[in-house]
Design an enzyme around this catalytic site. Structure first.
Site, PDB file in Angstrom:
ATOM      1  N   PHE A   1      -1.549  -4.085   1.320  1.00  0.00           N
ATOM      2  CA  PHE A   1      -1.318  -4.837   0.087  1.00  0.00           C
ATOM      3  C   PHE A   1      -0.622  -4.034  -0.992  1.00  0.00           C
ATOM      4  CE2 PHE A   1      -3.638  -8.414   1.513  1.00  0.00           C
ATOM      5  CZ  PHE A   1      -4.621  -7.907   2.339  1.00  0.00           C
TER       6      PHE A   1
ATOM      7  N   LYS B   1      -6.286   0.053  -6.297  1.00  0.00           N
ATOM      8  CA  LYS B   1      -5.304  -0.510  -5.382  1.00  0.00           C
ATOM      9  C   LYS B   1      -4.450  -1.505  -6.146  1.00  0.00           C
ATOM     10  CE  LYS B   1      -5.655  -1.250  -0.992  1.00  0.00           C
ATOM     11  NZ  LYS B   1      -6.043  -1.646   0.360  1.00  0.00           N
TER      12      LYS B   1
ATOM     13  N   ASP C   1      -9.912  -7.218   8.680  1.00  0.00           N
ATOM     14  CA  ASP C   1      -9.101  -6.018   8.873  1.00  0.00           C
ATOM     15  C   ASP C   1      -9.989  -4.801   9.077  1.00  0.00           C
ATOM     16  OD1 ASP C   1      -6.216  -4.579   7.126  1.00  0.00           O
ATOM     17  OD2 ASP C   1      -6.772  -4.662   9.240  1.00  0.00           O
TER      18      ASP C   1
ATOM     19  N   VAL D   1      -2.599   2.846  -3.113  1.00  0.00           N
ATOM     20  CA  VAL D   1      -3.907   3.128  -3.692  1.00  0.00           C
ATOM     21  C   VAL D   1      -3.811   4.435  -4.471  1.00  0.00           C
ATOM     22  CG1 VAL D   1      -6.353   3.413  -3.211  1.00  0.00           C
ATOM     23  CG2 VAL D   1      -4.945   2.028  -1.691  1.00  0.00           C
TER      24      VAL D   1
END
Ligand SMILES: *[C@@H]1O[C@H](CO)[C@@H](O)[C@H](O)[C@H]1NC(C)=O
Ligand SMILES: *[C@@H]1O[C@H](CO)[C@@H](O)[C@H](O)[C@H]1NC(C)=O
Ligand SMILES: *[C@@H]1O[C@H](CO)[C@@H](O)[C@H](O)[C@H]1NC(C)=O
Ligand SMILES: *[C@@H]1O[C@H](CO)[C@@H](O)[C@H](O)[C@H]1NC(C)=O
Ligand SMILES: *[C@@H]1O[C@H](CO)[C@@H](O)[C@H](O)[C@H]1NC(C)=O
Ligand SMILES: *[C@@H]1O[C@H](CO)[C@@H](O)[C@H](O)[C@H]1NC(C)=O
Ligand SMILES: *[C@@H]1O[C@H](CO)[C@@H](O)[C@H](O)[C@H]1NC(C)=O
Ligand SMILES: *[C@@H]1O[C@H](CO)[C@@H](O)[C@H](O)[C@H]1NC(C)=O
Ligand SMILES: *[C@@H]1O[C@H](CO)[C@@H](O)[C@H](O)[C@H]1NC(C)=O
Length: 876
Positions: A592, A608, A704, A595
């Site tokens: 996504f 993040k 995930d 981080v």
């Protein structure tokens, strides 16, 4: 009793500022005018506003036209009456806040508004204290009540109480901030105005804006006195704090017979009334050389002050420094001295009755908290005035603790069946002394928030009959498990909840029941396991606890000084920039976005930031972030907060110090994880997943699960990261990124290829892969026989050789227990079964891993016995 005098020495010429129009210390409310309307009074120039926003109840009326005359103020021509409820209150919130001295004046003008021609009688309360009973003997005369009062809170409640003798009503409420040094005698109590007289004047009432504090000075001419006046301005020197206006001081009364003393008598309301007397003097005649005016002041024959000579055109105030008590009648005499050629004078007089307002109000924080709850849920029941005081008017559904020396505290709140809806408001957490909270049978939704577990004295919590989603926070359950809190949650007793809602196999005492059948043959070992588990939990909780505490601390430092601001979970982008030192240190890169490392206060966090391609609607993002923030488990990373500012969307987690599992397995520069650590890590991850699947309503599918999403703390306890993210950032429609989001190659459920649906069983598959990686030290997909092969195929090949030993990570150099390894491999292989319905549930996985650990401990019993007995002793 002695008077003190404030004689002005310093005369400043030219200090007369032209009619100032500063009403910043005023609240001027005309009751009964239309909601939202305002006007400026033609006579006084005071700006009045409608009372509608200061009250919850009431009806507006006008007096009969017959009673409307030019001598009454406009604000007396309308009124608000309160036919419902026994007690109705106004809440005033002066901007200057608590600790200030306010003059509060209420006006009442009946004017036969209800056409009943019957004068009502009712009680008026200031805050929790009885102030006076309002009685009328004229429909045509307005009555006022005035008090000088130091407010101990930021709001002032004014309540009208129906005593069964007609409907209470009110025409106007005026509040004025008085200067810091004026009427300091409020240290003794509040000062209830008895009279404020302007002597010798031919003018009418003097008030604003001649008097910048809007004291109302009434013209008084005594029978056997005459008057003197000057056209000059009378100044008030800097040392005279009372500041009576020149219009009042420029006239004075003097005895008609120059040889008589000046005498005033009055009767107290009640024989025990204590008075504060303020006399204001200024010479208004220019005396000749051979003239003197000198006098003594006596109160009931006792010399109070003197001899004293007023100063020309300059105000001196002589006043009580302590309350005067003389029953039954007060006589103030002012006798000229022998030396004096002129009779005594007096320009103005104020008389106040000391009013001890002794009722303890409710603690300020409780009032603000319950006020926010009231407005959040728009509670319609009669919740007005102080919640706890006076005791006979305690709010419906509220109970309080009363104490002679401390403020009252709210200890009980029953909002059962009140039709309230929405989430559980943060306001509840500020009712810090609350012991019982009943929210049952409402339409509350959202998650059961974690802050409930921070409510120290909460003993009874009823949440039944609502529509909550998600689990009950673990800490709340911990409190209920050890008996310090009784929770009722939809249809279950506390115990049942614990088992149905949060199956925390690694920790919950229910573990015992669950594990017993599995290891029944090794009953003695079970005790050992439980004890080992205990050591482990204690350590974890400590670590957990300290992080959470520092979080709270950080939150606190980010809230306003009174700590009442809602706990901060939402951060602005600029705050995120400063948290991460402008995104200085990258510690990871996920599907996504990147981080970053950061600090909130002295707590380390991982931030993040979502890359632009994962943006979605603000509302959805926020809703999901809120949901994720309510998920707490020791094997899940804790969401600290989030940022949602336009395109800048990010999630802030607790920072986990020791990196991810992948590094520890594959990075040869790090020390090798031993077999027991590996099993424990697997057990931790399974517990975290089990919580998401079986402890949360609706269940959360991680989607995930992989080694890089498993973070290890300094004690190598594992925490699962990134759970729920794919929920928070759904990618339906964004097919180009679906592989990133919907799992990582090698870990991704093959069933997904056909169904395009990720279920709990997909997580079980991914967990099976993780377990295989942990056991073998091989990546999920690796080259074997010149082909990229999935780890499960490789393991199958090895197993067909019947050789478990050759499966286990060679870096362990044979240091592992072969039986536990065999069981672990078997468990992992059932997890990665192609058929989802043949895979175990995470509950079964947790059981299986516990079994592996028991098997391992079996092999190590002798070594451990010593430690265990020691721990058991400490635990009891
Ligand atoms: C109202 O009552 C007070 C005493 O209660 C009395 O002194 C006063 O004269 C009365 N006024 C009228 C207008 O009746
Ligand atoms: C004071 O002096 C004035 C003249 O300046 C005189 O007329 C008056 O009688 C004197 N008064 C007294 C009391 O001595
Ligand atoms: C004040 O003066 C009057 C009249 O001269 C006298 O009767 C009275 O006793 C005096 N009062 C005091 C307290 O000296
Ligand atoms: C004031 O007068 C009262 C009687 O009127 C007397 O009892 C009291 O002692 C006097 N107080 C002082 C301080 O002279
Ligand atoms: C009377 O007044 C004169 C002058 O004003 C002053 O000198 C004298 O001390 C006064 N006497 C008394 C008893 O106050
Ligand atoms: C009032 O509160 C104080 C402090 O909390 C406590 O020591 C005292 O015992 C309480 N008094 C009563 C009457 O409850
Ligand atoms: C709250 O009030 C309801 C009735 O409205 C009552 O049934 C319930 O027992 C009360 N709860 C507590 C804790 O007293
Ligand atoms: C509250 O919830 C019940 C059932 O869940 C529903 O029938 C009712 O309409 C809801 N009331 C409101 C005001 O939302
Ligand atoms: C019960 O557990 C809670 C949370 O773990 C803890 O704060 C509390 O002190 C415990 N109380 C008792 C009586 O053990």
């Amino acid at each position: 009793m002695n008077f003190q005098s404030l004689v002005t020495i310093l005369v400043l010429l030219g200090v007369f500022v032209d009619a100032q129009n500063d009403q910043s210390g005023f609240i001027s409310i005309d009751c009964g005018i239309a909601k939202g309307s305002t006007y400026t009074d033609q006579v006084t120039g005071i700006n009045y506003i409608s009372d509608a926003e200061f009250r919850d109840t009431g009806e507006i009326h006008s007096i009969m036209p017959a009673y409307n005359s030019l001598d009454i103020y406009k604000h007396a021509t309308t009124l608000t009456s309160f036919p419902q409820n026994t007690r109705n209150c106004y809440t005033l919130k002066p901007t200057q806040g608590k600790g200030n001295r306010y003059l509060i004046r209420t006006s009442f003008m009946y004017g036969n508004y209800d056409l009943k021609g019957q004068l009502p009688e009712f009680d008026v309360y200031l805050g929790p204290d009885y102030w006076d009973t309002m009685k009328f003997n004229s429909s045509s005369q307005p009555k006022t009540m005035e008090i000088i009062h130091v407010s101990s809170t930021d709001y002032i409640h004014l309540c009208l109480v129906n005593i069964g003798r007609g409907t209470p009503f009110i025409s106007a409420i005026e509040l004025r901030l008085v200067a810091g040094d004026m009427y300091k005698e409020t240290d003794f109590g509040s000062l209830y105005l008895y009279a404020r007289a302007n002597f010798g004047t031919t003018l009418g009432t003097v008030r604003y804006n001649d008097d910048k504090y809007d004291r109302v000075w009434s013209p008084i001419n005594l029978f056997d006195s005459t008057f003197l006046y000057t056209r000059e301005q009378v100044s008030v020197g800097l040392s005279n704090v009372f500041d009576p206006p020149s219009e009042v001081m420029s006239s004075a009364a003097t005895p008609r017979n120059p040889n008589d003393p000046f005498k005033i008598e009055w009767d107290p309301f009640n024989t025990n009334d204590k008075f504060f007397i303020y006399m204001h003097f200024a010479e208004v005649e220019l005396l000749k050389r051979n003239q003197t005016r000198e006098f003594n002041i006596y109160l009931n024959g006792n010399l109070s002050y003197g001899p004293f000579s007023p100063i020309y055109l300059n105000t001196a105030s002589i006043y009580s420094t302590a309350p005067e008590t003389i029953a039954p009648r007060y006589t103030l005499t002012i006798n000229k001295t022998k030396n004096s050629t002129l009779p005594p004078i007096i320009n103005a007089l104020e008389l106040y009755v000391l009013k001890q307002l002794t009722q303890r109000q409710t603690d300020h924080h409780d009032v603000v908290a319950i006020g926010s709850i009231k407005s959040y849920y728009r509670i319609t029941r009669n919740w007005q005035g102080d919640p706890c005081a006076p005791q006979e008017f305690v709010w419906d559904g509220v109970r309080c603790s009363y104490n002679d020396t401390e403020m009252s505290r709210i200890t009980f709140l029953n909002l059962s069946t009140s039709g309230i809806k929405g989430k559980i408001d943060h306001g509840f957490s500020y009712l810090t002394m609350i012991e019982t909270l009943d929210l049952s049978n409402n339409n509350l939704t959202g998650t059961v928030p974690d802050f409930l577990s921070g409510m120290k004295f909460l003993k009874v919590l009823n949440l039944r009959g609502n529509n909550f989603i998600g689990p009950i926070p673990e800490e709340l359950l911990a409190k209920s498990n050890n008996g310090s809190l009784s929770i009722s949650f939809d249809g279950q007793s506390t115990d049942e909840e614990a088992s149905s809602c949060v199956m925390n196999r690694c920790k919950n005492k229910k573990d015992k029941k669950f594990i017993v059948p599995v290891i029944a043959t090794v009953a003695s070992l079970f005790v050992i396991l439980a004890a080992i588990t205990t050591i482990w939990i204690i350590n974890k909780q400590k670590a957990h606890g300290s992080i959470r505490q520092s979080n709270l601390h950080t939150n606190k430092s980010k809230t306003s000084s009174d700590g009442l601001e809602i706990k901060r979970q939402k951060f602005t982008y600029s705050e995120v920039q400063s948290i991460t030192d402008n995104f200085k240190v990258v510690i990871g890169k996920g599907g996504f976005g990147e981080v970053y490392h950061g600090y909130i206060g002295d707590v380390q966090v991982a931030v993040k930031m979502l890359s632009a391609s994962f943006q979605q609607g603000d509302k959805e993002f926020q809703a999901e972030a809120n949901l994720l923030m309510s998920v707490h488990h020791k094997n899940l990373t804790t969401l600290v907060g989030y940022c949602n500012e336009g395109n800048h969307k990010g999630i802030i987690y607790d920072y986990i110090a020791n990196g991810n599992l992948e590094n520890h397995i594959f990075d040869t520069s790090l020390s090798v994880l031993n077999w027991e650590k590996r099993l424990r890590i697997a057990c931790d991850v399974a517990c975290g997943l089990e919580y998401l699947h079986h402890g949360c309503t609706p269940p959360i599918v991680h989607r995930d699960v992989k080694c890089t999403n498993i973070l290890l703390n300094e004690k190598f306890h594992a925490k699962l990261a990134d759970f729920g993210l794919s929920r928070a950032f759904p990618t339906e429609g964004a097919t180009h990124i679906s592989t990133l989001v919907a799992g990582t190659p090698g870990y991704l459920d093959p069933e997904y290829q056909s169904s395009y649906r990720l279920t709990e069983k997909s997580d079980v598959y991914s967990f099976g892969v993780v377990l295989l990686v942990i056991i073998t030290g091989r990546p999920a997909i690796a080259r074997y026989d010149n082909d990229n092969k999935h780890i499960s195929r490789w393991v199958n090949l090895k197993l067909s050789d019947g050789n478990v030993k050759s499966l286990v990570d060679p870096r362990l150099q044979g240091e592992f227990d072969i039986n536990s390894a065999g069981k672990a491999v078997e468990l992992a292989m059932t997890c990665v079964d192609d058929m989802p319905n043949r895979r175990p549930t995470m509950k079964e996985v947790v059981m299986g891993l516990s079994d592996c650990l028991v098997t391992l401990q079996d092999a190590k019993t002798e070594i451990l016995t010593g430690i265990v007995s020691l721990t058991l002793e400490n635990a009891t």
